[in-house]
Design an enzyme around this catalytic site. Structure first.
Site, PDB file in Angstrom:
ATOM      1  N   LEU A 416       0.822  -1.214   0.000  1.00  0.00           N
ATOM      2  CA  LEU A 416       0.000   0.000   0.000  1.00  0.00           C
ATOM      3  C   LEU A 416       0.853   1.259   0.000  1.00  0.00           C
ATOM      4  CD1 LEU A 416      -2.637  -1.085   2.666  1.00  0.00           C
ATOM      5  CD2 LEU A 416      -2.912  -1.098   0.196  1.00  0.00           C
ATOM      6  N   GLY A 417       2.025   1.185   0.625  1.00  0.00           N
ATOM      7  CA  GLY A 417       2.895   2.350   0.689  1.00  0.00           C
ATOM      8  C   GLY A 417       4.226   1.991   1.303  1.00  0.00           C
ATOM      9  N   GLN A 418       5.263   2.798   1.000  1.00  0.00           N
ATOM     10  CA  GLN A 418       6.596   2.588   1.542  1.00  0.00           C
ATOM     11  C   GLN A 418       7.148   3.922   2.009  1.00  0.00           C
ATOM     12  OE1 GLN A 418       8.097   0.512  -2.082  1.00  0.00           O
ATOM     13  NE2 GLN A 418       8.803  -1.040  -0.662  1.00  0.00           N
ATOM     14  N   GLY A 419       7.864   3.901   3.122  1.00  0.00           N
ATOM     15  CA  GLY A 419       8.429   5.134   3.642  1.00  0.00           C
ATOM     16  C   GLY A 419       9.504   4.867   4.659  1.00  0.00           C
ATOM     17  N   GLY A 420       9.829   5.900   5.408  1.00  0.00           N
ATOM     18  CA  GLY A 420      10.927   5.800   6.364  1.00  0.00           C
ATOM     19  C   GLY A 420      10.680   4.788   7.450  1.00  0.00           C
ATOM     20  N   THR A 423       7.350  -0.576   5.338  1.00  0.00           N
ATOM     21  CA  THR A 423       6.442  -0.869   4.236  1.00  0.00           C
ATOM     22  C   THR A 423       5.097  -1.301   4.804  1.00  0.00           C
ATOM     23  OG1 THR A 423       8.308  -1.597   2.884  1.00  0.00           O
ATOM     24  CG2 THR A 423       6.118  -2.243   2.149  1.00  0.00           C
ATOM     25  N   VAL A 424       4.022  -0.831   4.182  1.00  0.00           N
ATOM     26  CA  VAL A 424       2.675  -1.190   4.611  1.00  0.00           C
ATOM     27  C   VAL A 424       2.034  -2.064   3.542  1.00  0.00           C
ATOM     28  CG1 VAL A 424       0.402  -0.342   5.306  1.00  0.00           C
ATOM     29  CG2 VAL A 424       2.454   0.950   5.916  1.00  0.00           C
ATOM     30  N   LYS A 438       2.002  -3.104   8.871  1.00  0.00           N
ATOM     31  CA  LYS A 438       3.206  -2.286   8.721  1.00  0.00           C
ATOM     32  C   LYS A 438       4.419  -3.102   9.125  1.00  0.00           C
ATOM     33  CE  LYS A 438       4.031   1.440  11.345  1.00  0.00           C
ATOM     34  NZ  LYS A 438       3.952   2.845  11.799  1.00  0.00           N
ATOM     35  N   ASP A 535       3.343  14.618  15.666  1.00  0.00           N
ATOM     36  CA  ASP A 535       3.546  14.654  14.212  1.00  0.00           C
ATOM     37  C   ASP A 535       2.199  14.790  13.495  1.00  0.00           C
ATOM     38  OD1 ASP A 535       4.986  14.722  11.888  1.00  0.00           O
ATOM     39  OD2 ASP A 535       5.190  12.557  11.715  1.00  0.00           O
TER      40      ASP A 535
END
Length: 737
Positions: A416-420, A423-424, A438, A535
């Site tokens: 679904l998404g990747q970031g710092g 990965t989800v 996640k 945040d």
């Protein structure tokens, strides 16, 4: 009652009699015409063919002893649903004076249809032929052309030089065939005076250039295959009223509507007769396809539909060859027992070794999972949960195997998404519920505390506008968190990203602001232990299918002890949303979330990003840009045109005032989130109309510029601290987390 019973038995008798009449030909029926056998459902007189279907009524010419269907000669009838006929050729012949002799025909097949086992063929040089299928008021054509200027050399090759072939559509009941030449004005070649077009069964025409180009007219007919079936219904539709007899099965026709009958394996005969098919004696038949495979006929015993091989006393049957072999003598039994005993012992030892190896492997896996559990902070999680006060969330512990199945082995299409922060993946649990999983980045030990902190924080929260944590898995190489699945992306996506649209009205935006403010007020004032999100930004606000806000990403959040109002921490957050006072002092309190919420509220009002380095210097930072617009009394110029109208200007001005108060430079001058939530909720409920009056103290607006200049001086850096520099701004999840 007796009368009802009588009528019932009469009906049964009538049905049985009807099937007998339809399925039983007269014993006096003629069963042969010349060399062609005639079997039911076909016949050549009344009472001999399938009643009510005249297409099964054939004619036997007593003079020539030939069988005909209409004017077409029948040469073979198959139980499997095929009828072979002889069909004339269509031709065009020219003499030296260019006079023509033409024969073309239109054929109607009654209730039969053309089989796709036929080929449409054209023979001749510089000729073309076509076949038109007539279906009601619609015509379909197919054809081919043949080119040559002399007699081709290769026999048997029908590929366009002197001869061409093409397939024909099946299920055709009426068609027309014609042939023509290209060079009608030229002189007629001796080797090719005529041009032919005809249908022929596949494999039954072998092109010979030297003969066929001159003398094919002497071959007047070619075999053609027609398809036939019983009725127009499937086997399921006719049920037990089909005419298929005993020891036969009903099969749906694969070439047309209706069905055909077939004898069961091990049986032979006419499957369309009531008595059906008879058992084949495989032990005595001479037919290779039905003959037994026993080593000798004396060992074959026939059974209904099959056979078995047997052996006399003193012999055993060899299952491989179906032959008989003499039993071993008693003196050989000892050696056999030794060999068998040795083999059994060897396999027993091998089995024990395999079991021991599996046990060792299983134990290693258990130890490895325990190691990962501790490495991923399982002990820390237990300790913090036990000391963090009452928990509102039942944190479920998932196994490694269940996570693999849920993500289909962490398939790339499930991302679904990747970031710092990792990965989800989209996951599907055994109960068919959809979740977001996640997975932390491999090799980043600092992520463990972030994950444990998120579990710890979410375990204290029970709120409809907070993404629910369902559980975690810590026995894998990197920890996994399992959340509810939110399927409509983030607020950032709706305002600026891939799914930005104009359907986000002012009413939607005001309700979303109320939900976010209410959630933060709950975290600050109503949770069992006060929580600072640290945040807050549009990328961390998820939206469900009803555009209900869900606050997410608590990896940077902090629990505030009841006896403290602020904490000294390493600065974390995202530039554009980061509280300037917190950035300068490192002192974290609930007013830091208030500042970030003010920026989110400005984004909802303007539709612009919190920080955009591509814009001019005066509008890079949204707080700076918004404050300048307020000061210069041009607020309506920066409001998103998709939401602004005459009826909502008062609410927009009031929301802008709240946003300005939330983003004051000094935290003590900002309202608390509980006050902000109450003001926005009142604004949403009342919607009373009155003229806007200027309530701002212009020197207070200028105070924003000091903090903005300090943040803008950092250059093209997304944030300060762990979450902002490497992780948080990069995590862009469209469908939930």
């Amino acid at each position: 009652m007796n009368m009802v019973h009588g009528l019932f038995f009469v009906a049964i008798f009538i049905l049985a009699s009807t099937k007998l009449v339809m399925g039983q030909p007269s014993p006096t029926c003629q069963t042969k015409c010349g060399n062609v056998s005639i079997e039911f459902p076909f016949g050549i007189s009344a009472g001999c063919y399938y009643a009510g279907h005249d297409s099964f009524n054939l004619t036997c010419n007593k003079t020539t002893n030939e069988l005909f269907f209409g004017n077409m000669q029948v040469i073979n009838i198959s139980h499997s649903g095929e009828l072979r006929i002889l069909k004339s050729t269509s031709f065009t012949c020219y003499n030296s004076k260019n006079n023509t002799d033409v024969l073309f025909y239109t054929t109607t097949l009654s209730n039969f249809t053309l089989s796709n086992k036929n080929r449409f063929t054209a023979v001749g040089c510089n000729t073309y032929a076509f076949m038109t299928t007539l279906d009601g008021d619609r015509n379909y054509s197919t054809g081919c052309l043949s080119l040559c200027d002399s007699t081709p050399k290769e026999n048997g090759l029908c590929s366009g030089e002197g001869c061409c072939q093409t397939s024909v559509p099946k299920r055709s009941k009426r068609f027309r065939i014609r042939s023509r030449r290209f060079d009608r004005e030229t002189s007629v070649s001796d080797f090719n005076p005529c041009f032919y077009a005809f249908l022929v069964e596949e494999g039954r025409f072998n092109f010979s250039p030297s003969q066929d180009l001159q003398n094919l007219r002497n071959v007047t007919k070619f075999p053609v295959v027609l398809d036939w079936s019983i009725g127009g219904q499937t086997c399921q539709q006719v049920g037990n009223t089909s005419i298929c007899g005993h020891n036969s099965v009903c099969l749906d026709s694969t070439t047309r509507a209706g069905y055909n009958c077939k004898c069961k394996d091990g049986y032979d005969g006419n499957p369309y007769l009531p008595e059906g098919c008879r058992d084949i004696d495989e032990c005595t038949t001479s037919t290779t396809i039905h003959r037994h495979n026993c080593s000798d006929s004396s060992t074959c015993i026939n059974t209904m539909g099959h056979f078995v091989c047997s052996c006399p006393f003193g012999f055993d049957l060899n299952a491989t060859t179906n032959g008989c072999m003499r039993k071993l003598k008693p003196e050989n039994h000892g050696w056999i027992q030794i060999v068998l005993g040795t083999s059994v012992g060897f396999f027993a030892i091998l089995l024990v070794a395999i079991c021991v190896q599996q046990k060792i492997k299983q134990r290693k896996n258990i130890e490895l999972r325990k190691h990962f559990f501790e490495k991923n902070g399982g002990g820390m999680l237990r300790q913090r949960l036990s000391g963090a006060g009452p928990s509102n969330v039942d944190v479920k512990i998932f196994t490694e195997e269940s996570m693999k199945k849920a993500t289909n082995g962490y398939e790339e299409s499930r991302i679904l998404g990747q970031g710092g922060q990792g990965t989800v993946y989209k996951g599907i649990l055994p109960d068919s519920s959809v979740v977001a999983i996640k997975k932390a980045r491999l090799g980043d030990s600092s992520q463990v505390e972030q994950f444990i902190n998120e579990v710890l924080v979410l375990s204290q929260i029970n709120h409809r506008n907070v993404v629910s944590l369902l559980g975690c898995c810590l026995e894998t190489e990197v920890p996994l968190l399992v959340y509810e699945f939110i399927n409509s992306g983030t607020l950032h996506d709706r305002l600026h990203g891939s799914i930005s649209d104009s359907s986000l009205t002012w009413e939607h935006r005001l309700r979303i602001a109320v939900e976010i403010a209410g959630t933060l007020a709950y975290l600050h004032s109503s949770a069992s232990i006060p929580i600072i999100h640290r945040d807050v930004k549009t990328a961390n606000i998820l939206l469900d299918e009803n555009l209900t806000a869900k606050v997410a990403d608590f990896g940077a959040s902090r629990l505030i002890p009841m006896d403290k109002e602020q904490l000294t921490t390493m600065v974390q957050g995202t530039l554009g949303y980061l509280d300037p006072e917190y950035y300068n002092t490192g002192l974290l309190n609930e007013k830091s979330d208030v500042y970030s919420f003010g920026v989110v509220l400005m984004e909802l009002l303007t539709g612009q990003k919190a920080l955009c380095f591509e814009k001019p210097q005066q509008s890079k930072h949204l707080v700076n840009y918004f404050a300048s617009a307020m000061k210069e009394n041009r607020l309506l110029e920066v409001i998103d045109g998709q939401v602004l109208n005459e009826s909502n200007q008062r609410e927009i001005h009031e929301a802008a005032r709240i946003a300005v108060e939330c983003t004051r430079l000094m935290g003590e001058e900002r309202p608390r989130m509980k006050e902000v939530a109450a003001q926005l909720e009142a604004l949403r409920v009342t919607k009373t109309k009155h003229e806007w009056s200027d309530q701002y103290n212009e020197p207070e607006v200028n105070e924003h510029l000091v903090g903005v200049e300090m943040l803008s001086a950092q250059g093209d850096t997304s944030s300060a601290g762990y979450d902002s520099i490497k992780n948080v701004t990069n995590l862009h999840i469209e469908a939930g987390r």
